[in-house]
Design a protein around this motif. Sequence first.
Motif, PDB file in Angstrom:
ATOM      1  N   PHE A   8      67.121  51.910  19.633  1.00 61.99           N
ATOM      2  CA  PHE A   8      67.085  52.580  20.925  1.00 61.99           C
ATOM      3  C   PHE A   8      66.693  51.541  21.967  1.00 61.99           C
ATOM      4  O   PHE A   8      65.947  50.609  21.666  1.00 61.99           O
ATOM      5  CB  PHE A   8      66.020  53.685  20.954  1.00 61.99           C
ATOM      6  CG  PHE A   8      66.275  54.851  20.059  1.00 61.99           C
ATOM      7  CD1 PHE A   8      66.790  56.038  20.572  1.00 61.99           C
ATOM      8  CD2 PHE A   8      65.967  54.797  18.711  1.00 61.99           C
ATOM      9  CE1 PHE A   8      66.996  57.128  19.742  1.00 61.99           C
ATOM     10  CE2 PHE A   8      66.165  55.891  17.880  1.00 61.99           C
ATOM     11  CZ  PHE A   8      66.689  57.059  18.397  1.00 61.99           C
ATOM     12  N   GLU A  16      67.462  55.321  25.315  1.00 62.14           N
ATOM     13  CA  GLU A  16      68.866  55.592  24.984  1.00 62.14           C
ATOM     14  C   GLU A  16      69.147  55.114  23.569  1.00 62.14           C
ATOM     15  O   GLU A  16      68.741  54.021  23.185  1.00 62.14           O
ATOM     16  CB  GLU A  16      69.810  54.823  25.908  1.00 62.14           C
ATOM     17  CG  GLU A  16      69.848  55.273  27.328  1.00 62.14           C
ATOM     18  CD  GLU A  16      70.778  54.396  28.135  1.00 62.14           C
ATOM     19  OE1 GLU A  16      71.950  54.782  28.295  1.00 62.14           O
ATOM     20  OE2 GLU A  16      70.332  53.327  28.592  1.00 62.14           O
ATOM     21  N   ARG A  17      69.887  55.908  22.836  1.00 63.04           N
ATOM     22  CA  ARG A  17      70.393  55.452  21.540  1.00 63.04           C
ATOM     23  C   ARG A  17      71.439  54.377  21.794  1.00 63.04           C
ATOM     24  O   ARG A  17      72.175  54.433  22.776  1.00 63.04           O
ATOM     25  CB  ARG A  17      71.077  56.590  20.790  1.00 63.04           C
ATOM     26  CG  ARG A  17      70.160  57.625  20.252  1.00 63.04           C
ATOM     27  CD  ARG A  17      70.998  58.691  19.542  1.00 63.04           C
ATOM     28  NE  ARG A  17      70.183  59.813  19.201  1.00 63.04           N
ATOM     29  CZ  ARG A  17      69.711  60.033  17.973  1.00 63.04           C
ATOM     30  NH1 ARG A  17      70.014  59.216  16.995  1.00 63.04           N
ATOM     31  NH2 ARG A  17      68.961  61.081  17.730  1.00 63.04           N
ATOM     32  N   ASP A  31      74.889  55.491  22.642  1.00 63.42           N
ATOM     33  CA  ASP A  31      75.128  56.135  23.933  1.00 63.42           C
ATOM     34  C   ASP A  31      75.260  55.141  25.086  1.00 63.42           C
ATOM     35  O   ASP A  31      75.489  55.549  26.220  1.00 63.42           O
ATOM     36  CB  ASP A  31      73.991  57.110  24.244  1.00 63.42           C
ATOM     37  CG  ASP A  31      73.935  58.263  23.250  1.00 63.42           C
ATOM     38  OD1 ASP A  31      74.975  58.567  22.630  1.00 63.42           O
ATOM     39  OD2 ASP A  31      72.848  58.848  23.091  1.00 63.42           O
ATOM     40  N   ILE A  32      75.109  53.850  24.800  1.00 59.40           N
ATOM     41  CA  ILE A  32      75.147  52.847  25.857  1.00 59.40           C
ATOM     42  C   ILE A  32      76.592  52.395  26.077  1.00 59.40           C
ATOM     43  O   ILE A  32      77.269  51.988  25.139  1.00 59.40           O
ATOM     44  CB  ILE A  32      74.245  51.647  25.505  1.00 59.40           C
ATOM     45  CG1 ILE A  32      72.787  52.130  25.364  1.00 59.40           C
ATOM     46  CG2 ILE A  32      74.361  50.562  26.565  1.00 59.40           C
ATOM     47  CD1 ILE A  32      71.838  51.075  24.849  1.00 59.40           C
ATOM     48  N   ASP A  33      77.040  52.472  27.312  1.00 63.89           N
ATOM     49  CA  ASP A  33      78.403  52.106  27.684  1.00 63.89           C
ATOM     50  C   ASP A  33      78.426  50.675  28.211  1.00 63.89           C
ATOM     51  O   ASP A  33      77.736  50.356  29.192  1.00 63.89           O
ATOM     52  CB  ASP A  33      78.906  53.080  28.758  1.00 63.89           C
ATOM     53  CG  ASP A  33      80.299  52.746  29.215  1.00 63.89           C
ATOM     54  OD1 ASP A  33      80.414  52.041  30.241  1.00 63.89           O
ATOM     55  OD2 ASP A  33      81.258  53.171  28.553  1.00 63.89           O
ATOM     56  N   THR A  71      62.428  55.957  30.062  1.00 62.43           N
ATOM     57  CA  THR A  71      63.806  56.255  29.682  1.00 62.43           C
ATOM     58  C   THR A  71      64.031  55.689  28.292  1.00 62.43           C
ATOM     59  O   THR A  71      63.407  54.702  27.902  1.00 62.43           O
ATOM     60  CB  THR A  71      64.857  55.644  30.643  1.00 62.43           C
ATOM     61  OG1 THR A  71      64.748  54.221  30.602  1.00 62.43           O
ATOM     62  CG2 THR A  71      64.673  56.144  32.062  1.00 62.43           C
ATOM     63  N   ARG A 111      69.208  47.030  27.433  1.00 63.40           N
ATOM     64  CA  ARG A 111      70.325  47.900  27.058  1.00 63.40           C
ATOM     65  C   ARG A 111      71.470  47.081  26.458  1.00 63.40           C
ATOM     66  O   ARG A 111      72.063  47.467  25.456  1.00 63.40           O
ATOM     67  CB  ARG A 111      70.811  48.692  28.272  1.00 63.40           C
ATOM     68  CG  ARG A 111      69.790  49.696  28.773  1.00 63.40           C
ATOM     69  CD  ARG A 111      70.235  50.407  30.028  1.00 63.40           C
ATOM     70  NE  ARG A 111      71.322  51.320  29.702  1.00 63.40           N
ATOM     71  CZ  ARG A 111      72.353  51.550  30.505  1.00 63.40           C
ATOM     72  NH1 ARG A 111      72.464  50.943  31.662  1.00 63.40           N
ATOM     73  NH2 ARG A 111      73.288  52.394  30.138  1.00 63.40           N
ATOM     74  N   ILE A 138      64.236  63.556  22.905  1.00 61.52           N
ATOM     75  CA  ILE A 138      65.323  62.685  22.491  1.00 61.52           C
ATOM     76  C   ILE A 138      65.484  62.682  20.977  1.00 61.52           C
ATOM     77  O   ILE A 138      66.589  62.654  20.451  1.00 61.52           O
ATOM     78  CB  ILE A 138      65.071  61.234  22.975  1.00 61.52           C
ATOM     79  CG1 ILE A 138      64.858  61.180  24.483  1.00 61.52           C
ATOM     80  CG2 ILE A 138      66.167  60.297  22.523  1.00 61.52           C
ATOM     81  CD1 ILE A 138      66.039  61.593  25.305  1.00 61.52           C
ATOM     82  N   THR A 174      61.137  62.184  26.864  1.00 63.13           N
ATOM     83  CA  THR A 174      61.087  61.698  28.243  1.00 63.13           C
ATOM     84  C   THR A 174      60.623  62.878  29.096  1.00 63.13           C
ATOM     85  O   THR A 174      60.445  63.986  28.579  1.00 63.13           O
ATOM     86  CB  THR A 174      62.459  61.205  28.735  1.00 63.13           C
ATOM     87  OG1 THR A 174      63.359  62.317  28.801  1.00 63.13           O
ATOM     88  CG2 THR A 174      63.029  60.121  27.829  1.00 63.13           C
ATOM     89  N   SER A 186      62.642  51.776  28.170  1.00 58.30           N
ATOM     90  CA  SER A 186      62.297  51.042  29.384  1.00 58.30           C
ATOM     91  C   SER A 186      60.795  50.964  29.621  1.00 58.30           C
ATOM     92  O   SER A 186      60.353  50.315  30.556  1.00 58.30           O
ATOM     93  CB  SER A 186      62.972  51.686  30.597  1.00 58.30           C
ATOM     94  OG  SER A 186      62.471  52.986  30.782  1.00 58.30           O
TER      95      SER A 186
END
Length: 138
Positions: A60, A82-83, A86-88, A80, A125, A14, A9, A63
Amino acid sequence: MPVHLEIVTAERQIYSDEVDLISAPTRDGRVGILPRHAPLLTILQPGELTIVKDGTRTPFAVSGGFMEVLPDRVTILADTVERADDIDATRVEAAIKRAEELRQSAQTDQEMALAEAKLRKEMVRLQVMRMREIGRRQ
C-alpha cells in the motif's frame, strides 16, 4: 496465530483482516509487526506499508498517519492510503510533474515545503506501483 489489522482513513475503512506481518514506515524507521508485538503508538511517514497474509505480500502507499499496536490488534489511521492495484500510472506521472512545477515556482518556504511534501507522496505512489509491476513479472 495472526494479528487483526484495520486500516482506516477519515473517509472509510480500507482494510480489515487477520494478517501475519505488517511492515510500516515510521518516523523512527521501518518497523515490522508480528502477532503478540509489544504495545506501540507511532507516527507513520509517507512510504510503503506492506502486509503479509498466508505468504502473499500486499503493498500500500501511505501518506502518513498513526499506528497503534496491541498484542492482538493493529489499527492504522492513515491520512491517505492506496492499494498498489488502485494506483494509476498516468495520474501519478501527471501529479509528479505538477508537484515539480509547484516546487520550481515556489516563492516562500511554506510553498516549497508543500510542494516537496506533494512530490514525496507521489514518489511513494510511483514506488509502490512499480513494486506491484515487478511482482507480477516474477
